[in-house]
Write an enzyme that holds these catalytic residues in place. Structure first.
Site: not given
Ligand code: MLT
Length: 318
Positions: A258, A263, A281, A284
Site C-alpha cells: 500500500d 509517493e 497508500h 488509513a
C-alpha cells in the site's frame, strides 16, 4: 493571511467547525510547492498535514508564529519533531484513530494474495471463465509473521486468529511477558526466524533511521520459497528494487503493498509485476477512521489556539 494552513486533502465536519471559528486556508496541492508553503506558513499559527507535506527543520524555523503542527495520522516521519520542540511548537497527531483501517486492509491483502482475487476478477471481467486457472490456497494452517507487534500488528493478529493461522512475530521493543502476547497466541522470535518460518510476512513498523530498508536483498532471501510479503506501514522500510527482484525470480510468490518508497511512484517497477497487488497508500482511508482522525487533530488545534490543553500530544521522550 490565514491562521490555520491545511496544505493537503483533509476534510470533514470537524474541519468545517474549525473554519467557522478561525481563518483557515485549505489548499490540497500546497504541499507540492515549497516556496508557496513557506509563504503561507510565515504568519500561520497552525498547520494540519497528512504524510505528504515535508515539515523540515528549516521550514519550521521560518514559521515564526507557529504554535501547533497537527498530523492527521499516526506516522511523524515527515515532521522534524526536534525542530518543533526547539521552538516550543506543540505536535499533535492521531496515533490510534486509523489503526483498525490499516489492520483491515492488511487482512484484505492476505485474502487477496491467498486466492489471487485481483487476477481472477480482471480475467473474469474481460469475458473469461477460467475456473481451473485460479486455484488458490487457504489461510488456515499457514503461518503469519508480523514484523512489528504494536497496535496495528496486534489488531492484525487478533483477526488472523479467526482464520486459524499460526502467529509469529518480531518486535524489538515488546517485552515477551506482556499478557497480550499470550492472549493473541503469538510466538515472539528473532527477525530472521520470522522471515524463515512465515508463509506471509506483514510489516508493521514505523519509519525511523533504523527501519529504513529493513527489508532488503538479504531479508527477502531469508523468506521461504513461495512466501508472500505485505506492507501497509511505510514504503521506505522496503528496498523496492530488492522486492522486485525477489518477485521476478519467483522466490516470493506474491506481494501486496500500500506504501511506496516514493509517493506517488514512477510508473512501472512493482506495479508492473503481475504477482503484486498495489494500492495508493489507502490504509488509513476508511470513512470511519478519517472522521476520527480529523476530529482528533482539529479538536487539538482548537485547544492549542484557545490556550487549552490538547489531548494527543507527541512527546519526544515517550
Ligand atoms: C498514517 O501515518 O497515519 C497513515 O499512513 C495515514 C496517512 O499518512 O495519511
Amino acid at each position: 493571511m490565514a491562521e490555520i494552513i491545511v496544505p493537503e486533502a483533509i476534510s470533514g465536519p470537524a474541519l468545517d467547525a474549525l473554519k467557522a471559528e478561525f481563518d483557515v486556508l485549505c489548499d490540497p496541492s500546497l504541499w507540492q510547492d515549497e516556496s508557496a508553503l513557506v509563504l503561507a506558513l510565515v504568519n500561520a499559527k497552525a498547520v494540519i498535514v497528512r504524510n505528504q507535506t515535508r515539515l523540515s527543520g528549516e521550514l519550521i524555523r521560518e514559521a515564526s508564529q507557529l504554535k501547533v503542527i497537527a498530523r492527521a495520522g499516526a506516522g511523524l516521519d515527515n515532521i522534524d519533531t526536534a525542530a518543533a520542540a526547539e521552538k516550543n511548537i506543540v505536535v499533535t497527531y492521531a496515533p490510534r484513530e486509523n489503526s483498525l483501517a490499516v489492520a483491515e486492509l492488511a487482512l484484505g491483502f492476505l485474502l487477496n494474495l491467498a486466492r489471487d482475487i485481483p487476477a481472477a476478477h480482471a480475467d473474469t471481467q474481460s469475458g473469461n471463465w477460467n475456473r481451473g486457472q485460479f486455484v488458490g490456497s487457504e489461510l488456515s494452517g499457514k503461518t503469519l509473521g508480523l514484523v512489528g507487534l504494536g497496535r496495528i500488528g496486534q489488531m492484525v493478529a487478533k483477526r488472523a486468529n479467526a482464520f486459524d493461522m499460526s502467529l509469529i512475530a518480531y518486535d524489538k521493543f515488546l517485552p515477551e511477558d506482556i499478557p497480550v502476547i499470550k492472549e493473541l497466541g503469538v510466538r515472539l522470535l528473532e527477525f530472521d526466524e520470522v522471515l524463515q518460518q512465515a508463509d506471509y510476512v506483514s510489516c508493521h513498523v514505523p519509519l525511523q533511521e533504523e527501519t529504513y530498508h529493513l527489508f532488503s536483498k538479504y531479508q527477502f532471501s531469508q523468506m521461504k520459497q513461495g512466501a508472500c510479503f505485505l506492507n501497509t506501514s511505510r514504503g521506505e522500510v522496503v528496498d523496492e528494487t530488492a522486492l522486485c527482484d525477489a518477485l521476478i525470480s519467483g522466490h516470493l510468490r506474491g506481494a501486496a503493498v500500500d506504501v511506496r518508497e516514493t509517493e506517488p511512484p514512477e510508473p512501472g517497477g512493482l506495479a508492473a509485476l503481475n504477482n503484486v497487488i498495489v494500492t495508493p497508500h489507502i490504509g488509513a482511508f476508511s470513512q470511519e477512521a478519517q472522521l476520527r482522525v480529523v476530529e482528533t487533530v482539529c479538536n487539538d488545534v482548537r485547544a492549542v489556539l484557545l490556550g487549552k490543553q490538547p489531548k494527543s500530544v507527541f512527546s519526544r521522550n515517550s
